[in-house]
Structure formats: C-alpha cells, structure tokens
Design a protein around this motif. Structure first.
Motif: not given
Lengths: 307, 307
Positions: A94, A96, A125, A131, A135, A140-141
């Motif tokens: 993932q 962003g 994302q 934001y 991440d 998360r990214s």
DNA sequence: GCAATCTATAGATTTTATCTATACATAATA
DNA sequence: TATTATGTATAGATAAAATCTATAGATTGC
C-alpha cells in the motif's frame, strides 16, 4: 529436529549408506550417524534397519521420507523466492498519494509498473498529505506522494515536482480581462481555499502573512476538483495547482491571473518513514517515479545505494 | 535456516513484537532478535520494518510467513504421525510365507489385520523357505513364516506350529486298507517327495537315513498341492504335511498310513533377520501370529520387551 | 579366514544458540 | 518539552549442539 539432519536423512535413504551420504553431504560419517540417531531419538522410532552392506528404510522411515521431501522442497522454494525477490501471487503493498499525484503524475507510471510486476497488487490510499503521513508513521503505507514541505523527524522527503499555484478565476470574472491583480484586490474577492490542515493552504497563508494582508475566505475544502468547479461557476476565486486546472485553462473555463510580486507554488514529493526498508518490488515503483520526474540522486543518497 | 528461528519468526509476525514473541516462545528477547537477524542475513532480505511500537512485515516477510506456516505444519504433522506410529496411506511392508502358512495358518490373522490397519498394504511373498530367508538377509522382507529348523547365524526363528507329516496314499492304494506299513514296504513304493532344497524333504531324508534305507523317489516337487493331487490319482505315495492334506482326508480321497516306529513331522515358525527393528504395524502382525499359535513368550524374550 | 567396508561410540573441538546486561530509539505521558 | 515506559540492537559470557578425529565392533565378499 533440524533441517540439516533431514537432509542427511534423505541422502541416506537415497544412497542406502551412511558413508556415501556423508560423502555426498561433505561431512564425516559419524556426523551422519549422530544426525540420524538424533532424528530417531526425537521421533521415538527407528528410521533404518542397519546391518548389511546397505541400510534399509523402515516403514516409519518411508513415512519420514515423504514429509522430509516436502519440507525440503518448501525450504528450497522459499529461499529461492526470497533471494530472487520474487513476489508471491496476490502479494502487494500500500502507498499513499494526494489527489493531484494519483490523478496527474502517477497514471503512466502505474501502468508501466503493472507490466513489470503484473502479480503485485497495488493499493493506493488517496487522502490529504497529513493523513498519508500518519499512515507512514504507523507503517500502514510503504511510501506516499504528498505535498511538500513536510517537516517531521521521522519522515524523509524528496521533491519530485514543483507545481505553480496561480490565482485562477472564472472566465467571466472581472480579473479575467485584466490578466493581473494586486494582493489587495485579491483579498476583496470571495476566496475558496484549501482546508487549513493542508500544506497548500499553509503556503498560501504564508504568502498573505508576508504581505501583511488577510484574505476573505468564503469556503474551505479538501477537494481541489470541487474547488475548480466552484471557481468555474463563479462562486469565488482560488489559488489552485496548475496540474489541477490545466484542463480547465485549456478549455477556457478558467483564467490565470498574475498577482503582482507574489509567486504561489507548491512542491510534490515522495515521503517515507525514516529507516524503512523497501522490498525490491516497492523500490522499483519509487524509482520509476523519480526517473519520470526528478530526485533520483537525492533518494539514492538518502536511502543508500547499497540498500 | 533453522526450525526454531522459523517459529520465532511466525510468532513475531503474529504478535507484531519481538518482546512479546520472546515471552510466547519462552526465550529472551535478544534470542528472538538474533534469530530474525540470522534469517534476514541468510535470505538477504529484511523481514520486518522496525521502529515503532510494533514491527511490521515487509513483502518478503509476508512471503516467508506463507512458507513458514506450511513448513511448520508439515513438521508438526510428521512428528505426530511418527510418534503415534501412524502409517501413511499406501504405505506397507513385505513378508514371506511358505505355501502352507499362507494357505492354512494365516488367512484369519490377515483378515483381522486388515481391520486393525486398513491402510497398510501387505505384500506376501510365497516361496520355499530358503528363498524367503534370502529375502530376510537382503532386508527385502520384514519377516517370514518358514519351515523349521533353519540354522543361520543372522536369522532368528521361533516355532509356532508343529505339523505331522504322515504317509498318505490314494484311497485305492493297497496300503489304504492295511492302515500301517513298515519303512521297508514304503521304499518299495513310488515316492513323491519335496525337492531336495526344501526343509520338509530334509526331514524325510533324515528319517530314512536313520533307518538305514533309501527311498525310491519317482518325483520331486516344490508344490505340496500338486503332490496331493498326484497322490490322490495314484501316481505315488508321499509324506505330506497334515495341513495340506486334511481336506482330502476328510473327503476320503487320501488315507493316512502309520509307518511303524517312525514319526514324520515338521515345524513352522517365524523367522527374521537378527537385530531387525519392527515398526508397530509390523510387530502387530507378528504378535497376532504368535497369539493365534504359540511362541509369544519366546519372541518377546528374543526381541526384548522394551523394543 | 582375511581384507575391505560399513556403522557406532568416545572424547576433543568448533560452531551455534542462548542468556545477561546494557545501550539506544521510540511512543506515550505529565 | 522533558520524562517514563516500552522496544529493539548489541557486546560479551555461557551453554548447547554439531561436527571432527580416532577407533572399536560387525558384516560382506573374496
């Protein structure tokens, strides 16, 4: 149980001889003996019947051969996969990206990427920069394409694109005819600006502050596309990234107006959590972005060529 | 690569923490750290991104998770199988048996065995004793049911059945009426005997030698069934195991004739290569044989209860 | 029976794994 | 913004294991 012992075991099973297996495995015969003995002890069964010129598998030995071969295959396969940096089908990652990046900067790159790594599933994302940075910090990214500058001790950034952010007005706005305006004139107009948590907004605010004026904001939004529409229909005027409005300019729906003495622009860059390790498939995408735009050298310096 | 390290790895992947994995695996945190480090070094990739409250798998890490779980499963499965002495479907073993054993002694036992171990495939080799012993010595058979005595330094035997081997004649043979005969009378008759390499023949020859007479052999054969038929139709007379001729006696096709002062009999027993290890599934069959006949105590003494 | 070849075992050595102690980094909290 | 709690990394010591050398004991084949 030990993977080496399993290997010895398979070799003995195949050759029918401890000595020969030892030669094959480049160890001494007592090593094989004790390896097999250890397996037999932990399993609680005899694996070979000795006492002949050749040793012969017991039933349990034959069972273990079955499993050992499978285990061995898996071990070899995963080592191979990882060392070649292959990606498992269905595996992915993932990242962003802000709206402008995913809409205007990345499409061609992503298309090429799909050709290079067809089995890697990408999950983009799309959100405002702050934001996306969250991440990154939460792991998360893998990385994000965001507006710069973004200062955070645990985030590294490299600029890839400088985008001017001119004052744009609807085709029928009075400014459209005069082609330029002063800041004083601008603050009299209804302004549509990015939300205060956006970087682009921060840039605009800084310019106004430097000039000692404060804008009359009528709307704050997070979507540049929506802002473009609103300017087109004459709700207000705005400072919008050229990337976002280029098409409307070409179509004549918007006009650029120079603001005397003040240049608005924002940079877009790649950001990642400091110290992060990048898998080959991910690094490939990042480097494709840098190659298409700029910043490859800076990136390589920050991440380290050695990797 | 090491199975323990793989286990640590999976635990870290699941908990997202080296420390927590260490607690789960009952080792210290540095142990987990160095285990992961070792995996990463041999694979040449980073498996986790550190530097947060939690560690997060890289793409390569996710790939390894996939494989490690499979490997782990196989290891657990095989340990389970072997420790419970389960037999893999399709797995089996080979044993030898003489004609009389497989025809008259073993059928019921084998039938019971199939119920106890339905997935074990049995392969019975039927041949004269000496060939079966060859198989034992070459480790081609687990055990064999053969004629005794059989003396060989590397073969152990336990008797299970003593079978008389009376003189049998066709229903219309002159001896049939008189019920008994002397050895001198017998050697005048056409004799059908086992082939000289058979143990039963050896027994017969010994008795004759003791009595100082030599038989007039008209045929030598390896098949007791064929010999039975030949005696029935009157081609000759023979010394045949009771097991073989019982049915014909019941039917009246053959008659037993006592031979004055001489008892012919042969023993049947289980033989195996000295020192051989028996898998549970095999031991079960051997012990079923002993339970059905005799010799269980002798067997247990020779093989050792401990196993 | 003898020579050659095999596996098992004992003891020494090397390698690997683990532990303790501690440094260093990060995230949450005051 | 400093502080505390929690994490991972690292160095050095210790324990465990794997491996080696040397040799004994067994078996096969000549």
């Amino acid at each position: 149980m030990n993977l080496y012992h399993l290997r010895y075991f398979l070799s003995v099973a195949q050759t029918g001889s401890f000595s020969q297996a030892a030669r094959e495995m480049h160890v001494t015969q007592p090593t094989v003996s004790s390896g097999i003995a250890e397996l037999e002890k932990t399993m609680g069964v005899r694996l070979f019947n000795r006492g002949g010129k050749r040793v012969v598998l017991t039933m349990e030995g034959r069972t273990l051969v079955n499993y050992a071969m499978q285990i061995q295959d898996l071990v070899e396969e995963v080592e191979d996969h990882l060392q070649r940096r292959d990606v498992l089908p269905g595996e992915g990652f993932q990242f962003g990206a802000i709206d402008a990046a995913v809409t205007y900067l990345l499409p061609d790159i992503l298309k090429d990427y799909r050709r290079a790594y067809p089995s890697v599933s990408l999950s983009a994302q799309v959100a405002p920069s702050r934001y996306l940075v969250d991440d990154l910090l939460m792991n998360r990214s893998e990385f994000a394409v965001i507006s710069l500058p973004y200062d955070h001790p645990r985030v590294e950034t490299v600029s890839i694109y400088r985008d001017s952010m001119p004052l744009v007005v609807g085709a029928f706005h009075p400014f459209a005819a005069q082609k330029n305006a002063t800041l004083q004139e601008v603050v009299q107009e209804p302004l549509i600006l990015f939300h205060t948590d956006s970087i682009s907004r921060k840039i605009v605010d800084e310019r106004f502050a430097e000039a000692g004026v404060s804008p009359g904001v009528v709307m704050e939004m997070r979507s540049p596309e929506a802002m473009r529409k609103l300017v087109e229909v004459g709700v207000g005027i705005s400072f919008l990234p050229l990337l976002t409005v280029q098409e409307s300019l070409n179509a004549g729906a918007l006009k650029v107006v120079d603001v005397a003495g003040v240049a608005f622009s924002r940079e877009i860059g790649v950001a990642w959590r400091r110290g992060r390790y990048f898998s080959a498939a991910i690094r490939y995408l990042i480097e494709a972005i840098f190659e298409a735009y700029q910043g490859l050298e800076v990136w390589e310096k920050k991440v380290g060529i050695a990797k």
